[in-house]
Write an enzyme that holds these catalytic residues in place. Structure first.
Site, PDB file in Angstrom:
ATOM      1  CG  ASN A  57      -8.112   0.562   5.707  1.00  0.00           C
ATOM      2  OD1 ASN A  57      -8.886  -0.187   6.301  1.00  0.00           O
ATOM      3  ND2 ASN A  57      -7.048   0.116   5.063  1.00  0.00           N
ATOM      4  CB  CYS A  58      -7.751   2.600   0.181  1.00  0.00           C
ATOM      5  SG  CYS A  58      -6.861   4.177   0.194  1.00  0.00           S
ATOM      6  CB  VAL A  59      -3.105   1.045  -0.433  1.00  0.00           C
ATOM      7  CG1 VAL A  59      -1.638   0.696  -0.245  1.00  0.00           C
ATOM      8  CG2 VAL A  59      -3.791  -0.032  -1.257  1.00  0.00           C
ATOM      9  CB  THR A  60      -1.768   5.303   1.336  1.00  0.00           C
ATOM     10  OG1 THR A  60      -2.640   5.911   0.366  1.00  0.00           O
ATOM     11  CG2 THR A  60      -0.773   4.405   0.623  1.00  0.00           C
ATOM     12  NE  ARG A  61      -5.979   7.994  -0.449  1.00  0.00           N
ATOM     13  CZ  ARG A  61      -5.799   8.911  -1.377  1.00  0.00           C
ATOM     14  NH1 ARG A  61      -6.667   9.899  -1.507  1.00  0.00           N
ATOM     15  NH2 ARG A  61      -4.756   8.880  -2.175  1.00  0.00           N
TER      16      ARG A  61
END
Length: 520
Positions: free
Chosen positions: A459-463
């Protein structure tokens, strides 16, 4: 499979950048706060306050002074999978980074190429963790970290005699990394100068292109968001010579963010050429997205407005306070690419025009940064003009979105089936809490085709960033019912599920259900 590996590598690289960038954002705010407060008469005349503010500036400068080594450590830590590999990889990144500069120092010293301290800045040399070497800046850290990541699985697979078993496996990684990276450092004097000159030429061209360059950079930063590559675009400008260079306070800095923070530390206003590459347009489109959210709310069916209210309010708060725009952008990106194109152009226009209106705030990605780097540093930064542009952007977005949604019957939230809206609201509403039964994680895994279909989860910040064995086994509608705002399929195996700021909690749930936290 080669294409799948390339996408996986790029996604992991982008995610690993988030570790130093997260630290940078906090240190940057402390630096801006300290710089702004240092101008107050009360602070100047009070010894205790002056010391506290000076400490804030020093703490804020920490990340920027040590940025190359932070990248060298964060890349293997972010890209390697299991916890043991992450810890040894980060340590090897530090060792390898120092080894690389040690090798370069050895070559330069044996060939009498080391220059006196007063000439280092103009000769492309610097003190790196106490070692005089080439000023490779963040690029050196990225090179070292990437090499360590690629070496790690090969080194741990080496079989050595049982009598030397203590040094086998992960313990062997930093040892061989030191040797290999010293060799890389010995090659740097032959590789780095022409490579550096190429980057500097490209940076000068971008800087000299003026408004056109500022516009295209900001547009590129937006249009890469659907693919999750925007962080790679911005990081290239922020931390490498492509973003430009400047002599500030007797030292040479490379990259827009490094130069900006040096100007803040010296309490100087940034020049126009730098302001155009500092993504100032982001702040404008954030308030524009607030106007777009109001338009989407008013264009929703009356019976659905209450159900989308929490979704939109959470999105607006996230973009203005936290600077994260994806939760709102993905509400209209796929249903109307034309509106997203308008949004990207508006970002480019703001980035291009603001410097010529006198706005020199610099890096202002969210409300706190706007206060730290804009308001607290005085009207010389042009923040009052920026406020006027924010208001204008709010109304421009509001009227354009409202007209387009009604004119072309665009299916933004509230104009479609209520079940999808409620699923989105459940995920993004700030009031919702994850239950202990991990029901949402189970639902998402099922929608992705089950445990066996998930090859890689990150994952990253939003996805969520995933590699799946069979894309046909995924169910897009079920993914949205499980809390996904949108689904991006990059190729036959690689996909991203846009979640919002609660993505980390969801991924942790999924890790537990999948039987481990190997992707943490």
């Amino acid at each position: 499979m080669g294409k799948k590996k390339v996408w996986g590598f790029i996604q992991s690289m982008g995610r690993s950048f988030m570790y130093p960038i997260a630290l940078l954002s906090v240190c940057g705010m402390l630096l801006g706060l300290g710089s702004g407060l240092s101008e107050l008469t009360l602070v100047k005349e009070t010894a205790a306050l002056n010391l506290i503010v000076s400490l804030l500036v020093e703490i804020g400068a920490f990340a920027f002074v040590n940025l190359p080594v932070l990248f060298a450590m964060s890349i293997p830590m972010g890209m390697l999978k299991d916890k043991e590999a992450k810890s040894y990889g980060a340590f090897a990144g530090l060792v390898g980074f120092m080894g690389m500069h040690l090798g370069t120092n050895f070559y330069l010293s044996t060939n009498n190429l080391l220059v006196p301290a007063e000439e280092m800045a103009t000769s492309g040399q610097a003190m790196v963790l106490g070692i005089q070497s080439y000023n490779t800046s963040v690029l050196g850290g990225i090179i070292a970290g990437t090499i360590i990541y690629l070496l790690y699985p090969k080194i741990v697979a080496i079989r050595i005699p049982e009598s030397l078993g203590f040094y086998s496996g992960p313990r062997l990684v930093p040892i061989l990394s030191l040797i290999v990276m010293v060799g890389v450092g010995l090659l740097m004097p032959f590789i780095w100068p022409p490579f550096f000159n190429m980057f500097m030429t490209l940076g000068r061209w971008i800087s000299s292109s003026g408004p056109v360059g500022y516009f295209l950079y900001a547009v590129a930063e937006r249009v890469t968001i659907p693919f999750g590559l925007n962080h790679l675009v911005t990081s290239t400008f922020r931390f490498t010579p492509i973003g430009g260079s400047a002599m500030i306070g007797g030292e040479e800095y490379f990259g827009t963010l490094n130069m900006f923070m040096a100007y803040v530390k010296e309490n100087q206003v940034i020049p126009l050429a730098l302001a155009g590459k500092m993504e100032q347009g982001k702040l404008m489109i954030q308030y524009g997205l607030a106007g777009a959210s109001l338009a989407m709310y008013q264009c929703a069916k009356k019976e659905n407005r209450k159900s989308i209210q929490g979704l939109l309010i959470a999105g607006v708060l996230t973009v203005i306070i936290g600077g994260v725009s994806e939760p709102i952008e993905f509400l209209f990106l796929f249903v109307s690419p034309a509106l997203f194109g308008f949004h990207a152009v508006m970002n480019g226009l703001a980035n291009m025009v603001l410097p010529y209106l006198g706005v020199r705030m610099g890096f202002t990605g969210d409300l706190i940064q706007f206060l730290s780097f804009g308001v607290l540093r005085g009207t010389r930064t042009g923040w009052p003009i920026a406020v006027l542009v924010m208001i204008a952007y709010f109304f421009i977005y509001y009227f354009v979105f409202k007209w387009a949604i009604q004119k072309f019957n665009i299916m933004t939230p509230g104009r479609e089936e209520p079940v999808t809206i409620e699923a989105q609201e459940t995920m993004l509403s700030t009031e919702g809490e994850t239950n202990t039964a991990y029901s949402q994680g189970k639902e998402m895994i099922a929608a992705l085709g089950g445990k066996e279909n998930i090859v890689s989860l990150d994952n990253c910040v939003t996805r969520l960033r995933l590699i799946v064995a069979n894309m046909d086994q995924t169910d897009e509608q079920a993914i949205k019912r499980a809390g996904g705002i949108a689904v991006v399929k990059l190729d036959e195996h690689t996909m991203q599920v846009i979640i919002g700021t609660k993505v980390y909690d969801l991924r942790k749930e999924m890790d537990v259900i999948l039987g481990g936290e190997q992707n943490d």
